[in-house]
Design a protein around this motif. Structure first.
Motif, PDB file in Angstrom:
ATOM      1  N   GLY A  52      40.353  64.138  76.850  1.00 12.75           N
ATOM      2  CA  GLY A  52      40.417  62.661  77.147  1.00 12.75           C
ATOM      3  C   GLY A  52      40.928  62.365  78.557  1.00 12.75           C
ATOM      4  O   GLY A  52      40.194  61.644  79.195  1.00 12.75           O
ATOM      5  N   TRP A  53      42.073  62.950  79.013  1.00 13.27           N
ATOM      6  CA  TRP A  53      42.561  62.688  80.166  1.00 13.27           C
ATOM      7  C   TRP A  53      41.859  63.242  81.477  1.00 13.27           C
ATOM      8  O   TRP A  53      41.718  62.903  82.319  1.00 13.27           O
ATOM      9  CB  TRP A  53      44.064  63.451  80.236  1.00 13.27           C
ATOM     10  N   TRP A  54      41.363  64.500  81.030  1.00 12.58           N
ATOM     11  CA  TRP A  54      40.328  65.070  81.962  1.00 12.58           C
ATOM     12  C   TRP A  54      38.999  64.448  82.396  1.00 12.58           C
ATOM     13  O   TRP A  54      38.683  64.012  83.449  1.00 12.58           O
ATOM     14  CB  TRP A  54      39.867  66.599  81.671  1.00 12.58           C
ATOM     15  N   GLU A 103      37.356  58.456  87.326  1.00 10.15           N
ATOM     16  CA  GLU A 103      37.957  57.639  88.285  1.00 10.15           C
ATOM     17  C   GLU A 103      37.833  58.369  89.595  1.00 10.15           C
ATOM     18  O   GLU A 103      37.666  57.440  90.575  1.00 10.15           O
ATOM     19  CB  GLU A 103      39.577  57.498  87.759  1.00 10.15           C
ATOM     20  N   ASN A 104      37.911  59.612  89.764  1.00  7.48           N
ATOM     21  CA  ASN A 104      37.608  60.312  91.116  1.00  7.48           C
ATOM     22  C   ASN A 104      36.201  60.051  91.580  1.00  7.48           C
ATOM     23  O   ASN A 104      35.999  59.639  92.698  1.00  7.48           O
ATOM     24  CB  ASN A 104      37.914  61.649  90.849  1.00  7.48           C
ATOM     25  N   PHE A 105      35.331  60.193  90.671  1.00 11.80           N
ATOM     26  CA  PHE A 105      33.807  60.029  91.057  1.00 11.80           C
ATOM     27  C   PHE A 105      33.517  58.532  91.356  1.00 11.80           C
ATOM     28  O   PHE A 105      33.067  58.317  92.391  1.00 11.80           O
ATOM     29  CB  PHE A 105      33.025  60.431  89.871  1.00 11.80           C
ATOM     30  N   GLU A 106      34.146  57.743  90.945  1.00 13.50           N
ATOM     31  CA  GLU A 106      33.981  56.359  90.962  1.00 13.50           C
ATOM     32  C   GLU A 106      34.602  55.648  92.375  1.00 13.50           C
ATOM     33  O   GLU A 106      34.096  55.099  93.136  1.00 13.50           O
ATOM     34  CB  GLU A 106      34.297  55.307  89.819  1.00 13.50           C
ATOM     35  N   ASP A 118      22.558  60.872  96.768  1.00  8.30           N
ATOM     36  CA  ASP A 118      23.031  62.162  96.245  1.00  8.30           C
ATOM     37  C   ASP A 118      23.750  62.068  94.667  1.00  8.30           C
ATOM     38  O   ASP A 118      24.124  62.948  94.139  1.00  8.30           O
ATOM     39  CB  ASP A 118      24.011  62.520  97.096  1.00  8.30           C
ATOM     40  N   ARG A 119      23.854  60.931  94.044  1.00 11.55           N
ATOM     41  CA  ARG A 119      24.311  60.746  92.896  1.00 11.55           C
ATOM     42  C   ARG A 119      23.666  61.128  91.804  1.00 11.55           C
ATOM     43  O   ARG A 119      22.316  61.162  91.843  1.00 11.55           O
ATOM     44  CB  ARG A 119      24.850  59.315  92.810  1.00 11.55           C
ATOM     45  N   GLU A 120      24.166  61.996  90.949  1.00  8.32           N
ATOM     46  CA  GLU A 120      23.351  62.513  89.920  1.00  8.32           C
ATOM     47  C   GLU A 120      23.312  61.511  88.568  1.00  8.32           C
ATOM     48  O   GLU A 120      22.762  61.959  87.657  1.00  8.32           O
ATOM     49  CB  GLU A 120      24.166  63.707  89.432  1.00  8.32           C
ATOM     50  N   PHE A 121      24.197  60.527  88.891  1.00  5.93           N
ATOM     51  CA  PHE A 121      24.119  59.584  87.548  1.00  5.93           C
ATOM     52  C   PHE A 121      24.767  60.275  86.210  1.00  5.93           C
ATOM     53  O   PHE A 121      24.109  60.006  85.061  1.00  5.93           O
ATOM     54  CB  PHE A 121      23.047  58.814  87.467  1.00  5.93           C
ATOM     55  N   LYS A 122      25.674  61.288  86.413  1.00  3.41           N
ATOM     56  CA  LYS A 122      25.994  62.131  85.056  1.00  3.41           C
ATOM     57  C   LYS A 122      26.967  61.102  84.555  1.00  3.41           C
ATOM     58  O   LYS A 122      27.141  61.163  83.288  1.00  3.41           O
ATOM     59  CB  LYS A 122      26.561  63.220  85.363  1.00  3.41           C
ATOM     60  N   PHE A 123      27.270  60.045  84.657  1.00  2.00           N
ATOM     61  CA  PHE A 123      28.084  59.211  84.023  1.00  2.00           C
ATOM     62  C   PHE A 123      27.677  57.691  83.695  1.00  2.00           C
ATOM     63  O   PHE A 123      28.233  56.822  83.858  1.00  2.00           O
ATOM     64  CB  PHE A 123      29.617  58.945  84.946  1.00  2.00           C
ATOM     65  N   ALA A 124      26.464  57.905  83.115  1.00  2.00           N
ATOM     66  CA  ALA A 124      25.778  56.666  82.842  1.00  2.00           C
ATOM     67  C   ALA A 124      26.052  56.158  81.559  1.00  2.00           C
ATOM     68  O   ALA A 124      26.568  56.490  80.655  1.00  2.00           O
ATOM     69  CB  ALA A 124      24.129  56.946  83.131  1.00  2.00           C
TER      70      ALA A 124
END
Length: 113
Positions: free
Chosen positions: A84-86, A92-95, A107-113
């Protein structure tokens, strides 16, 4: 050097005895004519019986200790909380990279949709 060879001889002798015992056990277990000799169909081995009894009553004799509790927490809670922490920090780093323009919109993959 004589002590070393004697030690090797003892190890070889024990291995030979162990192999002979295994061979005799397999011979008795797989004998198709045992039922005809009125011995019954089961070869009773006290060591196997103790092992199976231990496995069947494992939880009846379990006593929780601080060590077993710590092992349980380490095996259950730590991986879940660590994952969960990871996930939180990587999100947060991606944002942060997206907000500061380090990652282009194309270039964004939108992997955190």
């Amino acid at each position: 050097m004589a002590g070393g060879t004697a030690n090797v001889d003892v190890v070889k002798e024990r291995a030979a005895v162990r192999a002979a015992i295994k061979k005799e056990f397999q011979k008795q277990v797989t004998n198709p004519h045992r039922h005809g000799s009125a011995e019954g169909g089961v070869l009773f081995d006290p060591a196997v019986q103790r092992f199976m009894s231990m496995r069947a009553t494992r939880y009846d004799h379990f006593k929780p200790t601080p060590r077993s509790s710590l092992i349980g927490i380490a095996m259950l809670a730590v991986p879940i909380l660590g994952y969960g922490w990871w996930m939180k920090t990587s999100r947060e780093n991606f944002e942060a990279k997206c907000r500061t323009g380090q990652v282009a919109y194309a270039d964004r993959e939108f992997k955190f949709a």
